[in-house]
Design a protein around this motif. Structure first.
Motif, PDB file in Angstrom:
ATOM      1  N   PHE A  26       0.826  -1.202   0.000  1.00  0.00           N
ATOM      2  CA  PHE A  26       0.000   0.000   0.000  1.00  0.00           C
ATOM      3  C   PHE A  26       0.869   1.264   0.000  1.00  0.00           C
ATOM      4  O   PHE A  26       0.557   2.240  -0.692  1.00  0.00           O
ATOM      5  CB  PHE A  26      -0.954   0.014   1.194  1.00  0.00           C
ATOM      6  CG  PHE A  26      -1.769   1.268   1.267  1.00  0.00           C
ATOM      7  CD1 PHE A  26      -2.768   1.508   0.340  1.00  0.00           C
ATOM      8  CD2 PHE A  26      -1.526   2.217   2.240  1.00  0.00           C
ATOM      9  CE1 PHE A  26      -3.512   2.670   0.374  1.00  0.00           C
ATOM     10  CE2 PHE A  26      -2.261   3.384   2.290  1.00  0.00           C
ATOM     11  CZ  PHE A  26      -3.254   3.611   1.359  1.00  0.00           C
ATOM     12  N   ARG A  30       0.551   4.259  -2.654  1.00  0.00           N
ATOM     13  CA  ARG A  30       0.331   5.643  -2.215  1.00  0.00           C
ATOM     14  C   ARG A  30       1.448   6.549  -2.755  1.00  0.00           C
ATOM     15  O   ARG A  30       1.193   7.643  -3.233  1.00  0.00           O
ATOM     16  CB  ARG A  30       0.280   5.710  -0.699  1.00  0.00           C
ATOM     17  CG  ARG A  30       0.168   7.148  -0.188  1.00  0.00           C
ATOM     18  CD  ARG A  30       0.076   7.207   1.295  1.00  0.00           C
ATOM     19  NE  ARG A  30      -1.341   7.276   1.601  1.00  0.00           N
ATOM     20  CZ  ARG A  30      -1.848   7.103   2.792  1.00  0.00           C
ATOM     21  NH1 ARG A  30      -1.072   6.803   3.800  1.00  0.00           N
ATOM     22  NH2 ARG A  30      -3.133   7.209   2.994  1.00  0.00           N
ATOM     23  N   GLU A  31       2.677   6.070  -2.681  1.00  0.00           N
ATOM     24  CA  GLU A  31       3.818   6.851  -3.170  1.00  0.00           C
ATOM     25  C   GLU A  31       3.644   7.188  -4.649  1.00  0.00           C
ATOM     26  O   GLU A  31       3.807   8.332  -5.057  1.00  0.00           O
ATOM     27  CB  GLU A  31       5.108   6.064  -2.949  1.00  0.00           C
ATOM     28  CG  GLU A  31       6.359   6.773  -3.420  1.00  0.00           C
ATOM     29  CD  GLU A  31       7.590   5.899  -3.252  1.00  0.00           C
ATOM     30  OE1 GLU A  31       8.496   6.005  -4.104  1.00  0.00           O
ATOM     31  OE2 GLU A  31       7.653   5.120  -2.281  1.00  0.00           O
ATOM     32  N   THR A  33       0.826   7.087  -6.601  1.00  0.00           N
ATOM     33  CA  THR A  33      -0.362   7.880  -6.937  1.00  0.00           C
ATOM     34  C   THR A  33      -0.265   9.306  -6.437  1.00  0.00           C
ATOM     35  O   THR A  33      -0.662  10.240  -7.130  1.00  0.00           O
ATOM     36  CB  THR A  33      -1.648   7.224  -6.391  1.00  0.00           C
ATOM     37  OG1 THR A  33      -1.542   7.074  -4.983  1.00  0.00           O
ATOM     38  CG2 THR A  33      -1.913   5.899  -7.058  1.00  0.00           C
ATOM     39  N   GLU A  34       0.267   9.494  -5.239  1.00  0.00           N
ATOM     40  CA  GLU A  34       0.330  10.839  -4.690  1.00  0.00           C
ATOM     41  C   GLU A  34       1.508  11.636  -5.254  1.00  0.00           C
ATOM     42  O   GLU A  34       1.411  12.843  -5.419  1.00  0.00           O
ATOM     43  CB  GLU A  34       0.340  10.791  -3.167  1.00  0.00           C
ATOM     44  CG  GLU A  34      -1.006  10.299  -2.636  1.00  0.00           C
ATOM     45  CD  GLU A  34      -1.105  10.207  -1.133  1.00  0.00           C
ATOM     46  OE1 GLU A  34      -0.129  10.546  -0.427  1.00  0.00           O
ATOM     47  OE2 GLU A  34      -2.176   9.779  -0.652  1.00  0.00           O
ATOM     48  N   GLU A  40      -5.825  10.167  -4.273  1.00  0.00           N
ATOM     49  CA  GLU A  40      -5.568  10.016  -2.848  1.00  0.00           C
ATOM     50  C   GLU A  40      -5.866   8.562  -2.512  1.00  0.00           C
ATOM     51  O   GLU A  40      -6.973   8.080  -2.758  1.00  0.00           O
ATOM     52  CB  GLU A  40      -6.488  10.947  -2.060  1.00  0.00           C
ATOM     53  CG  GLU A  40      -6.281  10.868  -0.568  1.00  0.00           C
ATOM     54  CD  GLU A  40      -7.213  11.804   0.196  1.00  0.00           C
ATOM     55  OE1 GLU A  40      -7.893  12.632  -0.430  1.00  0.00           O
ATOM     56  OE2 GLU A  40      -7.258  11.662   1.415  1.00  0.00           O
ATOM     57  N   ALA A  41      -4.903   7.852  -1.996  1.00  0.00           N
ATOM     58  CA  ALA A  41      -5.070   6.426  -1.715  1.00  0.00           C
ATOM     59  C   ALA A  41      -5.416   6.203  -0.252  1.00  0.00           C
ATOM     60  O   ALA A  41      -4.832   6.809   0.638  1.00  0.00           O
ATOM     61  CB  ALA A  41      -3.791   5.679  -2.072  1.00  0.00           C
ATOM     62  N   LYS A  42      -6.379   5.342  -0.018  1.00  0.00           N
ATOM     63  CA  LYS A  42      -6.770   4.939   1.337  1.00  0.00           C
ATOM     64  C   LYS A  42      -6.762   3.420   1.379  1.00  0.00           C
ATOM     65  O   LYS A  42      -7.205   2.763   0.448  1.00  0.00           O
ATOM     66  CB  LYS A  42      -8.185   5.427   1.673  1.00  0.00           C
ATOM     67  CG  LYS A  42      -8.381   6.916   1.611  1.00  0.00           C
ATOM     68  CD  LYS A  42      -7.777   7.582   2.806  1.00  0.00           C
ATOM     69  CE  LYS A  42      -8.069   9.074   2.747  1.00  0.00           C
ATOM     70  NZ  LYS A  42      -7.534   9.781   3.860  1.00  0.00           N
ATOM     71  N   GLN A  43      -6.270   2.873   2.464  1.00  0.00           N
ATOM     72  CA  GLN A  43      -6.218   1.414   2.586  1.00  0.00           C
ATOM     73  C   GLN A  43      -7.502   0.898   3.231  1.00  0.00           C
ATOM     74  O   GLN A  43      -7.947   1.412   4.251  1.00  0.00           O
ATOM     75  CB  GLN A  43      -5.020   0.991   3.417  1.00  0.00           C
ATOM     76  CG  GLN A  43      -4.821  -0.511   3.438  1.00  0.00           C
ATOM     77  CD  GLN A  43      -3.510  -0.915   4.099  1.00  0.00           C
ATOM     78  OE1 GLN A  43      -2.858  -0.119   4.742  1.00  0.00           O
ATOM     79  NE2 GLN A  43      -3.139  -2.159   3.937  1.00  0.00           N
ATOM     80  N   GLU A 108     -13.827   6.124   3.366  1.00  0.00           N
ATOM     81  CA  GLU A 108     -12.435   6.297   3.786  1.00  0.00           C
ATOM     82  C   GLU A 108     -12.137   5.694   5.152  1.00  0.00           C
ATOM     83  O   GLU A 108     -11.004   5.346   5.439  1.00  0.00           O
ATOM     84  CB  GLU A 108     -12.079   7.783   3.779  1.00  0.00           C
ATOM     85  CG  GLU A 108     -12.038   8.353   2.376  1.00  0.00           C
ATOM     86  CD  GLU A 108     -11.813   9.852   2.318  1.00  0.00           C
ATOM     87  OE1 GLU A 108     -11.814  10.507   3.385  1.00  0.00           O
ATOM     88  OE2 GLU A 108     -11.639  10.362   1.197  1.00  0.00           O
TER      89      GLU A 108
END
Length: 131
Positions: A26, A30-31, A33-34, A40-43, A108
């Protein structure tokens, strides 16, 4: 969120690479995509579920596709009726909620309710419990 105010969420699953932990995979997502300002990535943590056979998964996938379309139609109808009753401006200022929280926050901060949906039940049973 798009310019017309409609939220857009994608739910994706990724395999863990090698012996990495889910958190490591994850963090890489996140690295990427952001860093590129893509999303914005959410696990979303879901417990291990009893998957069953490939045949049962394919059958369940077909069944879920039908439910997905039907639920989408119902939700859109509820949104339209809510907007008609309270007015478009009020509907934007005070949107519908999932229980006590706005949909964005619900997605989220989602947590699997293991007491209500035990992960030791076969997937078809869980689907029936959810629906």
């Amino acid at each position: 969120s798009s310019e017309d105010g409609i939220m857009s969420h994608w739910m994706i699953t990724l395999p863990n690479e090698g012996n990495n932990l889910a958190e490591d995979t994850f963090a890489k997502l996140r690295e990427y995509t952001e860093l590129e300002n893509l999303a914005e990535a959410k696990q979303l943590v879901v417990p291990k579920l009893l998957v069953g056979t490939l045949d049962s998964l394919m059958s369940l996938s077909d069944e879920l596709g039908k439910y997905d379309n039907a639920i989408e139609v119902v939700v859109r109808k509820i949104e339209r009726q809510y907007s008609d009753v309270v007015g478009v401006k009020e509907a934007v200022m005070d949107p519908l909620k999932v229980g006590p929280v706005p949909p964005k926050r619900f997605l989220e901060e989602f947590q699997w309710d293991i007491a209500k949906y035990p992960n030791r039940r076969p997937l078809p049973e869980l689907v029936q419990l959810i629906l």
